[in-house]
Design a protein around this motif. Structure first.
Motif, PDB file in Angstrom:
ATOM      1  N   LYS A 149      -3.522 -14.469  12.316  1.00 35.11           N
ATOM      2  CA  LYS A 149      -2.142 -14.737  11.912  1.00 35.11           C
ATOM      3  C   LYS A 149      -2.038 -15.856  10.875  1.00 35.11           C
ATOM      4  CE  LYS A 149      -0.663 -11.599  14.695  1.00 35.11           C
ATOM      5  NZ  LYS A 149      -0.232 -10.285  14.141  1.00 35.11           N
ATOM      6  N   ASP A 150      -3.067 -16.696  10.781  1.00 39.56           N
ATOM      7  CA  ASP A 150      -2.989 -17.815   9.844  1.00 39.56           C
ATOM      8  C   ASP A 150      -3.490 -17.447   8.446  1.00 39.56           C
ATOM      9  OD1 ASP A 150      -5.540 -17.463  10.857  1.00 39.56           O
ATOM     10  OD2 ASP A 150      -6.096 -19.573  10.650  1.00 39.56           O
ATOM     11  N   ILE A 151      -3.933 -16.187   8.257  1.00 42.47           N
ATOM     12  CA  ILE A 151      -4.374 -15.729   6.940  1.00 42.47           C
ATOM     13  C   ILE A 151      -3.271 -14.857   6.350  1.00 42.47           C
ATOM     14  CG2 ILE A 151      -6.080 -14.403   5.658  1.00 42.47           C
ATOM     15  CD1 ILE A 151      -8.137 -15.109   7.737  1.00 42.47           C
ATOM     16  N   PRO A 152      -2.722 -15.232   5.206  1.00 42.39           N
ATOM     17  CA  PRO A 152      -1.601 -14.489   4.618  1.00 42.39           C
ATOM     18  C   PRO A 152      -1.953 -13.028   4.343  1.00 42.39           C
ATOM     19  CG  PRO A 152      -1.916 -16.598   3.512  1.00 42.39           C
ATOM     20  CD  PRO A 152      -3.119 -16.388   4.382  1.00 42.39           C
ATOM     21  N   PHE A 153      -1.017 -12.148   4.630  1.00 39.25           N
ATOM     22  CA  PHE A 153      -1.196 -10.726   4.332  1.00 39.25           C
ATOM     23  C   PHE A 153      -0.317 -10.422   3.114  1.00 39.25           C
ATOM     24  CE2 PHE A 153      -1.032  -6.119   5.054  1.00 39.25           C
ATOM     25  CZ  PHE A 153      -2.323  -5.866   5.461  1.00 39.25           C
ATOM     26  N   ASP A 154      -0.729 -10.968   1.990  1.00 39.24           N
ATOM     27  CA  ASP A 154       0.101 -10.941   0.777  1.00 39.24           C
ATOM     28  C   ASP A 154      -0.553 -10.149  -0.348  1.00 39.24           C
ATOM     29  OD1 ASP A 154      -1.974 -12.696   0.506  1.00 39.24           O
ATOM     30  OD2 ASP A 154      -0.799 -14.314  -0.408  1.00 39.24           O
ATOM     31  N   TYR A 155      -0.863  -8.911  -0.056  1.00 33.64           N
ATOM     32  CA  TYR A 155      -1.585  -8.075  -1.015  1.00 33.64           C
ATOM     33  C   TYR A 155      -0.620  -7.244  -1.866  1.00 33.64           C
ATOM     34  CZ  TYR A 155      -5.362  -9.357   2.113  1.00 33.64           C
ATOM     35  OH  TYR A 155      -6.252 -10.072   2.866  1.00 33.64           O
ATOM     36  N   ASP A 156      -1.036  -7.004  -3.096  1.00 34.13           N
ATOM     37  CA  ASP A 156      -0.254  -6.149  -3.985  1.00 34.13           C
ATOM     38  C   ASP A 156      -0.634  -4.684  -3.798  1.00 34.13           C
ATOM     39  OD1 ASP A 156       1.043  -8.358  -5.471  1.00 34.13           O
ATOM     40  OD2 ASP A 156      -1.007  -8.772  -6.132  1.00 34.13           O
ATOM     41  N   MET A 157      -1.830  -4.461  -3.214  1.00 33.23           N
ATOM     42  CA  MET A 157      -2.302  -3.096  -3.002  1.00 33.23           C
ATOM     43  C   MET A 157      -3.173  -3.041  -1.764  1.00 33.23           C
ATOM     44  SD  MET A 157      -4.220  -0.553  -5.703  1.00 33.23           S
ATOM     45  CE  MET A 157      -4.129   1.227  -5.465  1.00 33.23           C
ATOM     46  N   LEU A 158      -2.969  -2.011  -0.936  1.00 31.63           N
ATOM     47  CA  LEU A 158      -3.762  -1.794   0.265  1.00 31.63           C
ATOM     48  C   LEU A 158      -4.509  -0.476   0.134  1.00 31.63           C
ATOM     49  CD1 LEU A 158      -1.053  -2.623   2.994  1.00 31.63           C
ATOM     50  CD2 LEU A 158      -2.608  -4.211   1.836  1.00 31.63           C
TER      51      LEU A 158
ATOM     52  N   GLN B 254       6.960  -1.480   3.232  1.00 34.99           N
ATOM     53  CA  GLN B 254       6.047  -1.379   2.096  1.00 34.99           C
ATOM     54  C   GLN B 254       6.584  -2.062   0.843  1.00 34.99           C
ATOM     55  OE1 GLN B 254       5.029   2.624   1.023  1.00 34.99           O
ATOM     56  NE2 GLN B 254       3.532   2.024  -0.503  1.00 34.99           N
ATOM     57  N   GLY B 255       7.844  -1.859   0.534  1.00 42.47           N
ATOM     58  CA  GLY B 255       8.414  -2.461  -0.664  1.00 42.47           C
ATOM     59  C   GLY B 255       7.650  -2.054  -1.915  1.00 42.47           C
ATOM     60  N   LYS B 256       7.240  -3.044  -2.700  1.00 40.86           N
ATOM     61  CA  LYS B 256       6.530  -2.774  -3.955  1.00 40.86           C
ATOM     62  C   LYS B 256       5.010  -2.703  -3.771  1.00 40.86           C
ATOM     63  CE  LYS B 256      10.019  -4.931  -6.935  1.00 40.86           C
ATOM     64  NZ  LYS B 256      10.269  -5.980  -7.973  1.00 40.86           N
ATOM     65  N   THR B 257       4.543  -2.937  -2.541  1.00 42.24           N
ATOM     66  CA  THR B 257       3.095  -2.889  -2.297  1.00 42.24           C
ATOM     67  C   THR B 257       2.576  -1.472  -2.516  1.00 42.24           C
ATOM     68  OG1 THR B 257       3.301  -4.633  -0.640  1.00 42.24           O
ATOM     69  CG2 THR B 257       1.266  -3.360  -0.638  1.00 42.24           C
ATOM     70  N   LEU B 258       1.502  -1.348  -3.256  1.00 36.76           N
ATOM     71  CA  LEU B 258       0.905  -0.045  -3.555  1.00 36.76           C
ATOM     72  C   LEU B 258      -0.050   0.350  -2.441  1.00 36.76           C
ATOM     73  CD1 LEU B 258       0.118  -0.695  -7.335  1.00 36.76           C
ATOM     74  CD2 LEU B 258       2.055   0.574  -6.394  1.00 36.76           C
ATOM     75  N   PHE B 259      -0.024   1.641  -2.078  1.00 37.15           N
ATOM     76  CA  PHE B 259      -0.931   2.166  -1.063  1.00 37.15           C
ATOM     77  C   PHE B 259      -1.895   3.149  -1.715  1.00 37.15           C
ATOM     78  CE2 PHE B 259       1.457   1.735   3.256  1.00 37.15           C
ATOM     79  CZ  PHE B 259       1.609   0.371   3.025  1.00 37.15           C
ATOM     80  N   GLY B 260      -3.184   2.976  -1.419  1.00 30.55           N
ATOM     81  CA  GLY B 260      -4.196   3.917  -1.874  1.00 30.55           C
ATOM     82  C   GLY B 260      -4.992   4.416  -0.679  1.00 30.55           C
ATOM     83  N   THR B 261      -5.457   5.658  -0.735  1.00 31.45           N
ATOM     84  CA  THR B 261      -6.239   6.218   0.368  1.00 31.45           C
ATOM     85  C   THR B 261      -7.452   6.965  -0.160  1.00 31.45           C
ATOM     86  OG1 THR B 261      -4.941   8.268   0.365  1.00 31.45           O
ATOM     87  CG2 THR B 261      -4.230   6.511   1.858  1.00 31.45           C
ATOM     88  N   PHE B 262      -8.468   7.050   0.694  1.00 35.12           N
ATOM     89  CA  PHE B 262      -9.626   7.885   0.395  1.00 35.12           C
ATOM     90  C   PHE B 262      -9.749   8.901   1.517  1.00 35.12           C
ATOM     91  CE2 PHE B 262     -14.014   9.229   0.199  1.00 35.12           C
ATOM     92  CZ  PHE B 262     -14.208   9.394  -1.169  1.00 35.12           C
ATOM     93  N   GLY B 263      -9.622  10.169   1.177  1.00 36.17           N
ATOM     94  CA  GLY B 263      -9.711  11.221   2.186  1.00 36.17           C
ATOM     95  C   GLY B 263      -8.352  11.785   2.531  1.00 36.17           C
ATOM     96  N   GLU B 264      -8.345  13.066   2.847  1.00 36.14           N
ATOM     97  CA  GLU B 264      -7.104  13.775   3.116  1.00 36.14           C
ATOM     98  C   GLU B 264      -6.408  13.260   4.378  1.00 36.14           C
ATOM     99  OE1 GLU B 264      -4.065  16.016   2.243  1.00 36.14           O
ATOM    100  OE2 GLU B 264      -5.870  16.051   0.996  1.00 36.14           O
ATOM    101  N   ALA B 265      -7.170  12.938   5.412  1.00 33.57           N
ATOM    102  CA  ALA B 265      -6.570  12.514   6.675  1.00 33.57           C
ATOM    103  C   ALA B 265      -5.795  11.213   6.518  1.00 33.57           C
ATOM    104  CB  ALA B 265      -7.648  12.362   7.745  1.00 33.57           C
ATOM    105  N   ALA B 266      -6.370  10.249   5.815  1.00 34.76           N
ATOM    106  CA  ALA B 266      -5.684   8.971   5.615  1.00 34.76           C
ATOM    107  C   ALA B 266      -4.436   9.165   4.767  1.00 34.76           C
ATOM    108  CB  ALA B 266      -6.623   7.965   4.959  1.00 34.76           C
TER     109      ALA B 266
END
Length: 251
Positions: A170-179, A199-211
């Motif tokens: 919890k003490d490490i910021p989860f402040d990513y622009d892309m996951l 999600q807001g403006k955070t970009l999501f990327g996936t590898f694989g159809e299931a994800a």
């Protein structure tokens, strides 16, 4: 502009990883934080399945995890593998890993040369007298029972381990622009850690159809789906995606 990217996997062991080249090329910070981990069932949970390991003459393994957790369970249950036990593996890479636990002998080690289940099952069908045990993950994306049955193979499927969400610090910021996600469990871990996540403006990327399917099913926006033609790996897909964003910023 993307400044910080989360890769939901352990950090590469090699300093020559393409991820580090991407960091340098696009001046972004990439952090590696696994969102899931695998844990073995307890002895009590395994016993509840009423599976007697020594009632079987052959074991089928599809991963290093399966091997580790199987032999860990056997140790805790004080079960010693007979010398004539046979082992079948989805690939040679997985087969070689068993040397950590038993002596590697060709007369009892068998593996698919292509890494495909169809080829492994054909190989198992040549040993129809065996009674197979298939230890696997609690949640799996393949139903092997009908394929075993179609070949007339005597078998038992059992759960040996499960994939669970990693509780993030919890003490490490989860402040990513892309996951970047690689599994459905990884996507679900996001809401396990942050129930009210938006999600807001955070970009999501996936590898694989299931994800990719899980991202959409959970109501998130999918910005990068890999692999695709010309990008067989996540790093290749990410490289191309960041290049397009950089070109767009210049216009």
């Amino acid at each position: 502009m993307i400044k910080k990217i989360l890769i939901s996997q352990p950090a590469p062991t090699s300093k020559k990883s393409p991820y580090f080249e991407i960091e340098e090329k696009y001046k972004v910070k990439i952090e590696f934080r696994p969102l899931i981990h695998v844990e073995r069932l307890t002895e009590k949970e395994f016993r509840a399945q009423r599976v007697n390991i020594l009632d079987h003459s052959a074991i089928v393994f599809n991963s290093h995890h399966a091997i580790d957790f199987f032999f860990s369970m056997c140790k805790d249950l004080r079960i010693t593998m007979p010398e004539d036990m046979k082992y079948f593996f989805i690939s040679e890479n997985v087969a070689l890993y068993i040397q950590k636990y038993v002596q590697y002998r060709k007369r009892k080690i068998f593996f698919s040369k292509t890494g495909l289940w169809a080829d492994l099952i054909d190989l198992m069908a040549k040993h129809k007298k065996e009674t197979y045990l298939f230890p696997q993950n609690e949640v799996h994306h393949h139903d092997m029972g009908p394929l075993f049955d179609a070949k007339g193979l005597k078998h038992t499927e059992c759960t040996m381990y499960r994939t669970v969400s990693t509780i993030l610090e919890k003490d490490i910021p989860f402040d990513y622009d892309m996951l970047i996600f690689f599994t459905p469990s990884g996507v679900r871990s996001l809401t396990d850690n942050f129930p009210d996540y938006e999600q807001g403006k955070t970009l999501f990327g996936t590898f694989g159809e299931a994800a990719a399917r899980t991202v959409k099913d959970m109501g998130y926006r999918l910005d990068l789906k890999a692999p695709f033609e010309g990008a067989p790996s996540m790093t290749a897909a990410l490289d191309q995606y960041l290049q397009k964003l950089a070109e767009a910023d210049k216009k």
